[in-house]
Design a protein around this motif. Structure first.
Motif, PDB file in Angstrom:
ATOM      1  N   GLY A  97       2.985   6.529  20.477  1.00 18.35           N
ATOM      2  CA  GLY A  97       2.982   7.915  20.053  1.00 18.35           C
ATOM      3  C   GLY A  97       2.666   8.152  18.592  1.00 18.35           C
ATOM      4  O   GLY A  97       2.529   9.299  18.167  1.00 18.35           O
ATOM      5  N   ILE A  98       2.555   7.102  17.787  1.00 15.52           N
ATOM      6  CA  ILE A  98       2.226   7.279  16.370  1.00 15.52           C
ATOM      7  C   ILE A  98       0.765   7.697  16.260  1.00 15.52           C
ATOM      8  O   ILE A  98      -0.111   7.066  16.827  1.00 15.52           O
ATOM      9  CB  ILE A  98       2.485   5.977  15.577  1.00 15.52           C
ATOM     10  N   ARG A  99       0.517   8.772  15.518  1.00 18.01           N
ATOM     11  CA  ARG A  99      -0.844   9.301  15.381  1.00 18.01           C
ATOM     12  C   ARG A  99      -1.450   8.895  14.044  1.00 18.01           C
ATOM     13  O   ARG A  99      -0.741   8.686  13.053  1.00 18.01           O
ATOM     14  CB  ARG A  99      -0.820  10.821  15.521  1.00 18.01           C
ATOM     15  N   ALA A 100      -2.764   8.828  14.016  1.00 18.52           N
ATOM     16  CA  ALA A 100      -3.492   8.320  12.849  1.00 18.52           C
ATOM     17  C   ALA A 100      -3.282   9.156  11.600  1.00 18.52           C
ATOM     18  O   ALA A 100      -3.352   8.632  10.481  1.00 18.52           O
ATOM     19  CB  ALA A 100      -4.983   8.221  13.162  1.00 18.52           C
ATOM     20  N   ASP A 101      -3.009  10.460  11.766  1.00 14.12           N
ATOM     21  CA  ASP A 101      -2.880  11.322  10.593  1.00 14.12           C
ATOM     22  C   ASP A 101      -1.432  11.450  10.112  1.00 14.12           C
ATOM     23  O   ASP A 101      -1.157  12.157   9.148  1.00 14.12           O
ATOM     24  CB  ASP A 101      -3.476  12.704  10.858  1.00 14.12           C
ATOM     25  N   TRP A 102      -0.493  10.774  10.759  1.00 12.19           N
ATOM     26  CA  TRP A 102       0.884  10.810  10.294  1.00 12.19           C
ATOM     27  C   TRP A 102       1.001  10.083   8.965  1.00 12.19           C
ATOM     28  O   TRP A 102       0.292   9.107   8.705  1.00 12.19           O
ATOM     29  CB  TRP A 102       1.818  10.174  11.323  1.00 12.19           C
ATOM     30  N   VAL A 103       1.922  10.536   8.136  1.00 10.95           N
ATOM     31  CA  VAL A 103       2.110   9.955   6.808  1.00 10.95           C
ATOM     32  C   VAL A 103       3.267   8.951   6.847  1.00 10.95           C
ATOM     33  O   VAL A 103       4.364   9.262   7.318  1.00 10.95           O
ATOM     34  CB  VAL A 103       2.385  11.046   5.758  1.00 10.95           C
ATOM     35  N   VAL A 104       2.985   7.762   6.322  1.00 12.14           N
ATOM     36  CA  VAL A 104       3.984   6.694   6.252  1.00 12.14           C
ATOM     37  C   VAL A 104       4.578   6.695   4.850  1.00 12.14           C
ATOM     38  O   VAL A 104       3.852   6.690   3.855  1.00 12.14           O
ATOM     39  CB  VAL A 104       3.352   5.321   6.530  1.00 12.14           C
ATOM     40  N   GLY A 105       5.891   6.714   4.767  1.00 14.19           N
ATOM     41  CA  GLY A 105       6.587   6.645   3.486  1.00 14.19           C
ATOM     42  C   GLY A 105       7.671   5.588   3.521  1.00 14.19           C
ATOM     43  O   GLY A 105       8.025   5.077   4.586  1.00 14.19           O
ATOM     44  N   LEU A 106       8.199   5.260   2.355  1.00 12.20           N
ATOM     45  CA  LEU A 106       9.260   4.260   2.258  1.00 12.20           C
ATOM     46  C   LEU A 106      10.628   4.936   2.232  1.00 12.20           C
ATOM     47  O   LEU A 106      10.812   5.960   1.570  1.00 12.20           O
ATOM     48  CB  LEU A 106       9.088   3.426   0.991  1.00 12.20           C
ATOM     49  N   THR A 107      11.572   4.355   2.924  1.00  8.89           N
ATOM     50  CA  THR A 107      12.969   4.773   2.850  1.00  8.89           C
ATOM     51  C   THR A 107      13.574   4.194   1.572  1.00  8.89           C
ATOM     52  O   THR A 107      12.911   3.449   0.830  1.00  8.89           O
ATOM     53  CB  THR A 107      13.751   4.257   4.059  1.00  8.89           C
ATOM     54  N   ARG A 108      14.839   4.473   1.330  1.00  7.92           N
ATOM     55  CA  ARG A 108      15.520   3.858   0.177  1.00  7.92           C
ATOM     56  C   ARG A 108      15.501   2.340   0.292  1.00  7.92           C
ATOM     57  O   ARG A 108      15.277   1.627  -0.689  1.00  7.92           O
ATOM     58  CB  ARG A 108      16.958   4.375   0.108  1.00  7.92           C
ATOM     59  N   LYS A 109      15.727   1.855   1.487  1.00  6.58           N
ATOM     60  CA  LYS A 109      15.676   0.406   1.730  1.00  6.58           C
ATOM     61  C   LYS A 109      14.268  -0.130   1.475  1.00  6.58           C
ATOM     62  O   LYS A 109      14.091  -1.196   0.870  1.00  6.58           O
ATOM     63  CB  LYS A 109      16.104   0.129   3.178  1.00  6.58           C
ATOM     64  N   GLY A 110      13.258   0.605   1.927  1.00  5.94           N
ATOM     65  CA  GLY A 110      11.875   0.201   1.701  1.00  5.94           C
ATOM     66  C   GLY A 110      11.507   0.197   0.235  1.00  5.94           C
ATOM     67  O   GLY A 110      10.781  -0.679  -0.246  1.00  5.94           O
ATOM     68  N   LEU A 111      12.011   1.185  -0.528  1.00  7.39           N
ATOM     69  CA  LEU A 111      11.753   1.238  -1.964  1.00  7.39           C
ATOM     70  C   LEU A 111      12.381   0.049  -2.678  1.00  7.39           C
ATOM     71  O   LEU A 111      11.786  -0.517  -3.600  1.00  7.39           O
ATOM     72  CB  LEU A 111      12.291   2.548  -2.544  1.00  7.39           C
ATOM     73  N   LYS A 112      13.584  -0.337  -2.262  1.00  8.49           N
ATOM     74  CA  LYS A 112      14.222  -1.513  -2.861  1.00  8.49           C
ATOM     75  C   LYS A 112      13.400  -2.766  -2.582  1.00  8.49           C
ATOM     76  O   LYS A 112      13.185  -3.594  -3.468  1.00  8.49           O
ATOM     77  CB  LYS A 112      15.651  -1.663  -2.323  1.00  8.49           C
ATOM     78  N   ALA A 113      12.914  -2.892  -1.354  1.00 12.18           N
ATOM     79  CA  ALA A 113      12.067  -4.047  -1.014  1.00 12.18           C
ATOM     80  C   ALA A 113      10.800  -4.054  -1.865  1.00 12.18           C
ATOM     81  O   ALA A 113      10.383  -5.101  -2.370  1.00 12.18           O
ATOM     82  CB  ALA A 113      11.703  -4.011   0.474  1.00 12.18           C
ATOM     83  N   PHE A 171       0.820  -1.220   0.000  1.00 10.22           N
ATOM     84  CA  PHE A 171       0.000   0.000   0.000  1.00 10.22           C
ATOM     85  C   PHE A 171       0.855   1.270   0.000  1.00 10.22           C
ATOM     86  O   PHE A 171       0.336   2.367  -0.168  1.00 10.22           O
ATOM     87  CB  PHE A 171      -0.926   0.013   1.215  1.00 10.22           C
ATOM     88  N   LEU A 172       2.158   1.119   0.219  1.00  7.85           N
ATOM     89  CA  LEU A 172       3.061   2.267   0.274  1.00  7.85           C
ATOM     90  C   LEU A 172       3.882   2.433  -0.994  1.00  7.85           C
ATOM     91  O   LEU A 172       4.558   3.444  -1.160  1.00  7.85           O
ATOM     92  CB  LEU A 172       4.015   2.114   1.472  1.00  7.85           C
ATOM     93  N   ALA A 173       3.831   1.435  -1.870  1.00  3.34           N
ATOM     94  CA  ALA A 173       4.674   1.457  -3.068  1.00  3.34           C
ATOM     95  C   ALA A 173       4.368   2.646  -3.970  1.00  3.34           C
ATOM     96  O   ALA A 173       5.237   3.121  -4.693  1.00  3.34           O
ATOM     97  CB  ALA A 173       4.521   0.146  -3.832  1.00  3.34           C
ATOM     98  N   GLY A 174       3.135   3.162  -3.928  1.00  2.00           N
ATOM     99  CA  GLY A 174       2.757   4.284  -4.779  1.00  2.00           C
ATOM    100  C   GLY A 174       2.964   5.643  -4.149  1.00  2.00           C
ATOM    101  O   GLY A 174       2.674   6.666  -4.781  1.00  2.00           O
ATOM    102  N   GLY A 175       3.447   5.704  -2.925  1.00  2.00           N
ATOM    103  CA  GLY A 175       3.655   6.986  -2.250  1.00  2.00           C
ATOM    104  C   GLY A 175       3.125   6.957  -0.832  1.00  2.00           C
ATOM    105  O   GLY A 175       2.528   5.977  -0.390  1.00  2.00           O
ATOM    106  N   GLY A 176       3.341   8.052  -0.115  1.00  2.00           N
ATOM    107  CA  GLY A 176       2.967   8.128   1.291  1.00  2.00           C
ATOM    108  C   GLY A 176       1.473   8.002   1.531  1.00  2.00           C
ATOM    109  O   GLY A 176       0.650   8.447   0.732  1.00  2.00           O
ATOM    110  N   VAL A 177       1.131   7.378   2.654  1.00  2.00           N
ATOM    111  CA  VAL A 177      -0.257   7.133   3.049  1.00  2.00           C
ATOM    112  C   VAL A 177      -0.362   7.389   4.547  1.00  2.00           C
ATOM    113  O   VAL A 177       0.570   7.080   5.298  1.00  2.00           O
ATOM    114  CB  VAL A 177      -0.661   5.671   2.739  1.00  2.00           C
ATOM    115  N   SER A 178      -1.482   7.934   4.989  1.00  2.00           N
ATOM    116  CA  SER A 178      -1.653   8.144   6.429  1.00  2.00           C
ATOM    117  C   SER A 178      -1.804   6.812   7.147  1.00  2.00           C
ATOM    118  O   SER A 178      -2.214   5.805   6.548  1.00  2.00           O
ATOM    119  CB  SER A 178      -2.875   9.021   6.712  1.00  2.00           C
ATOM    120  N   VAL A 179      -1.471   6.808   8.411  1.00  2.00           N
ATOM    121  CA  VAL A 179      -1.617   5.601   9.229  1.00  2.00           C
ATOM    122  C   VAL A 179      -3.072   5.140   9.210  1.00  2.00           C
ATOM    123  O   VAL A 179      -3.352   3.936   9.088  1.00  2.00           O
ATOM    124  CB  VAL A 179      -1.147   5.875  10.674  1.00  2.00           C
ATOM    125  N   ARG A 180      -3.990   6.073   9.306  1.00  2.00           N
ATOM    126  CA  ARG A 180      -5.421   5.742   9.301  1.00  2.00           C
ATOM    127  C   ARG A 180      -5.819   5.040   7.999  1.00  2.00           C
ATOM    128  O   ARG A 180      -6.467   4.002   8.002  1.00  2.00           O
ATOM    129  CB  ARG A 180      -6.252   7.014   9.483  1.00  2.00           C
TER     130      ARG A 180
END
Length: 200
Positions: free
Chosen positions: A135-151, A67-76
């Motif tokens: 402490g992670i909030r529902a509206d925070w945006v999750v993105g991939l690091t370089r390592k995450g993009l390779k995965a 779900f993150l491969a296309g770009g950042g997504v909120s935790v919610r």
């Protein structure tokens, strides 16, 4: 006396397989075998790409990373897409953050303070709860690091490649019959289900 002739022995031609094994066990064992082969190949390719020891599973791809491969997504939104409770998603994201696969960015419109303190392992100041779900909030945006993009580049082609191995190993007809049988069963479901065992 042959093994399959003993009372309560294995089914003919199938070593180690009790004839009265429930469907849940058969489905689970096939999935576990596929997942282990898939995960081993993923880890090998991550190592070749400069990220040794990347021990993530197909389950993580199915429930989070795809779900993150296309770009950042909120935790919610991520929890909604994965059919997962937010608390379970936060815990998983904390692990992925700690292992260097994702970043978590606060919503710029949320002006509530975020506590920062020295992290005992990283030996630098980080968000309180960094590397955990705390402490992670529902509206925070999750993105991939370089390592995450390779995965995220490595995972998708593996589905077809491992399936081809299984076709070569077990036979095209057998795998196609299995696929068609499972399609028929899933077709009777009237709800959308996750592609892997969901986060608890």
């Amino acid at each position: 006396m042959r093994t399959d002739e003993r009372e309560g022995g294995d089914a003919p031609g199938v070593r180690g397989l009790a004839p009265d094994r429930p469907l849940s066990a058969l489905l689970s064992q096939a999935l576990v075998a596929f997942t282990i082969e898939f995960d081993n190949e993923f880890e090998r390719r991550m190592g070749e790409s400069g990220y040794p020891g990347a021990r993530l599973s197909l389950v993580v791809w199915s429930n989070t990373m795809r779900f993150l491969a296309g770009g950042g997504v909120s935790v919610r939104e991520l929890a909604l897409r994965a059919f997962a409770p937010q608390e379970g998603m936060r815990f998983g994201l904390g692990c992925l953050e700690r292992w260097g696969f994702v970043t978590l960015e606060p919503d710029p419109n949320d002006h509530r303070p975020i506590l920062v303190r020295a992290h005992w392992l990283k030996r630098r100041d980080l968000r309180d709860g960094w590397g955990s779900g705390r402490g992670i909030r529902a509206d925070w945006v999750v993105g991939l690091t370089r390592k995450g993009l390779k995965a995220a580049d490595i995972w998708p082609p593996l589905f077809g490649e491992i399936e081809q191995r299984w076709q070569a190993r077990f036979g095209n007809d057998e795998i196609e019959r299995l696929r068609n049988s499972l399609r028929a069963v899933v077709g009777f479901q009237d709800v959308e289900l996750p592609q892997g065992l969901p986060h608890s």
